[in-house]
Motif scaffolding. Structure first.
Motif, PDB file in Angstrom:
ATOM      1  N   LEU A 122     -34.869 -23.311 -56.926  1.00 30.59           N
ATOM      2  CA  LEU A 122     -35.696 -23.021 -55.697  1.00 30.59           C
ATOM      3  C   LEU A 122     -34.698 -22.267 -54.729  1.00 30.59           C
ATOM      4  O   LEU A 122     -35.119 -21.474 -54.244  1.00 30.59           O
ATOM      5  N   THR A 123     -33.454 -22.723 -54.634  1.00 31.03           N
ATOM      6  CA  THR A 123     -32.453 -22.016 -53.873  1.00 31.03           C
ATOM      7  C   THR A 123     -32.409 -20.471 -54.171  1.00 31.03           C
ATOM      8  O   THR A 123     -32.197 -19.740 -53.222  1.00 31.03           O
ATOM      9  N   LYS A 124     -32.089 -20.272 -55.447  1.00 28.48           N
ATOM     10  CA  LYS A 124     -32.039 -18.967 -56.172  1.00 28.48           C
ATOM     11  C   LYS A 124     -33.267 -18.182 -55.742  1.00 28.48           C
ATOM     12  O   LYS A 124     -33.274 -17.125 -55.221  1.00 28.48           O
ATOM     13  N   GLN A 125     -34.370 -18.912 -55.793  1.00 24.57           N
ATOM     14  CA  GLN A 125     -35.579 -17.945 -55.578  1.00 24.57           C
ATOM     15  C   GLN A 125     -35.645 -17.677 -54.099  1.00 24.57           C
ATOM     16  O   GLN A 125     -36.048 -16.548 -53.523  1.00 24.57           O
ATOM     17  N   ALA A 126     -35.425 -18.470 -53.302  1.00 22.21           N
ATOM     18  CA  ALA A 126     -35.178 -18.274 -51.607  1.00 22.21           C
ATOM     19  C   ALA A 126     -34.429 -17.516 -51.458  1.00 22.21           C
ATOM     20  O   ALA A 126     -34.444 -16.571 -50.462  1.00 22.21           O
ATOM     21  N   HIS A 127     -33.222 -17.270 -51.961  1.00 23.47           N
ATOM     22  CA  HIS A 127     -32.058 -16.162 -51.675  1.00 23.47           C
ATOM     23  C   HIS A 127     -32.657 -14.668 -52.185  1.00 23.47           C
ATOM     24  O   HIS A 127     -32.619 -13.776 -51.132  1.00 23.47           O
ATOM     25  N   GLU A 128     -33.490 -14.911 -53.249  1.00 17.87           N
ATOM     26  CA  GLU A 128     -33.971 -13.681 -53.776  1.00 17.87           C
ATOM     27  C   GLU A 128     -35.162 -13.036 -52.933  1.00 17.87           C
ATOM     28  O   GLU A 128     -35.317 -11.974 -52.485  1.00 17.87           O
ATOM     29  N   PHE A 129     -35.931 -13.998 -52.298  1.00 16.56           N
ATOM     30  CA  PHE A 129     -37.205 -13.744 -51.385  1.00 16.56           C
ATOM     31  C   PHE A 129     -36.655 -13.220 -49.856  1.00 16.56           C
ATOM     32  O   PHE A 129     -37.083 -12.252 -49.501  1.00 16.56           O
ATOM     33  N   CYS A 130     -35.415 -13.797 -49.555  1.00 14.63           N
ATOM     34  CA  CYS A 130     -34.871 -13.667 -48.421  1.00 14.63           C
ATOM     35  C   CYS A 130     -34.084 -12.047 -48.307  1.00 14.63           C
ATOM     36  O   CYS A 130     -34.253 -11.332 -47.446  1.00 14.63           O
ATOM     37  N   LYS A 131     -33.429 -11.945 -49.472  1.00 17.34           N
ATOM     38  CA  LYS A 131     -33.022 -10.783 -49.685  1.00 17.34           C
ATOM     39  C   LYS A 131     -33.923  -9.507 -49.559  1.00 17.34           C
ATOM     40  O   LYS A 131     -33.732  -8.519 -49.011  1.00 17.34           O
ATOM     41  N   GLN A 132     -34.963  -9.543 -50.358  1.00 16.91           N
ATOM     42  CA  GLN A 132     -35.877  -8.712 -50.331  1.00 16.91           C
ATOM     43  C   GLN A 132     -36.794  -8.680 -48.836  1.00 16.91           C
ATOM     44  O   GLN A 132     -36.994  -7.563 -48.267  1.00 16.91           O
TER      45      GLN A 132
END
Length: 147
Positions: free
Chosen positions: A49-59
Motif C-alpha cells: 500500500l505504501t508503494k501504491q501511495a508513493h506512485e499515486f502522489c508522484k503522479q
C-alpha cells in the motif's frame, strides 16, 4: 476447460487492478487491503500500500507520500467445532495506511513570525488530526530555529 477457469478464478485477486485511494479531506488519503488467504502478513500489505501511495502522489503532485498512520491485523485461521461444522471462517491479513501527498505548510521560511502566535495554530492542527505528532515536532523545531 474447467482447469483453465479454475486457474483464472484463483489468479483473479492477484491480477486485479489496484484501488484508488479514498480521499479523507484536508489533503489526506487512505488505502486498505486484505489478503484472500491466511498466508499473508500485515507488514507485506502495508508495504504494498505504501508503494501504491508513493506512485499515486508522484503522479498527482510529483512528491512521495507522507505516511501519517499505518496498521494491520494478522490472518486468522478458520475454526471447526467438535462435530465438524465450520464455527468461524478464515480471514486474511489486513492493512491500512493514511497518507498525504504534501505536508501542510505552517511556517513560511521567508518571514520571521512570532513563535507565541504560531504555536497555538500548530497545536490546533495537531489536535484536529490534520498533522501527525512527527509533523508537529518538525514544524515546532523550525519555529524555534527561526527565533
Amino acid at each position: 476447460m474447467r482447469k483453465i477457469l479454475l486457474m483464472g478464478l484463483l489468479l483473479a485477486p492477484f491480477l486485479a487492478s489496484a484501488k484508488e485511494p479514498t480521499a479523507l479531506g484536508q489533503g489526506r488519503y487512505m488505502l486498505t487491503d486484505q489478503n484472500f488467504t491466511i498466508f499473508g502478513s500485515p507488514e507485506k500489505i502495508v508495504a504494498k500500500l505504501t508503494k501504491q501511495a508513493h506512485e499515486f502522489c508522484k503522479q498527482k503532485t510529483g512528491n512521495e507520500a507522507f505516511l501519517t498512520n499505518a496498521d494491520g491485523s494478522d490472518a486468522v485461521p478458520g475454526e471447526i467445532n467438535n462435530s465438524g461444522v465450520l464455527k468461524r471462517g478464515a480471514q486474511g491479513a489486513t492493512g491500512t495506511i493514511r497518507f498525504r501527498c504534501e505536508l501542510p505548510e505552517v511556517v513560511s521560511s521567508s518571514s520571521r513570525r512570532d513563535i507565541y502566535s504560531e504555536l497555538p495554530k500548530l497545536k490546533a492542527l495537531l489536535d484536529s488530526g490534520a498533522i501527525t505528532q512527527a509533523e508537529y515536532d518538525d514544524q515546532k523545531r523550525k519555529l524555534l530555529e527561526q527565533k
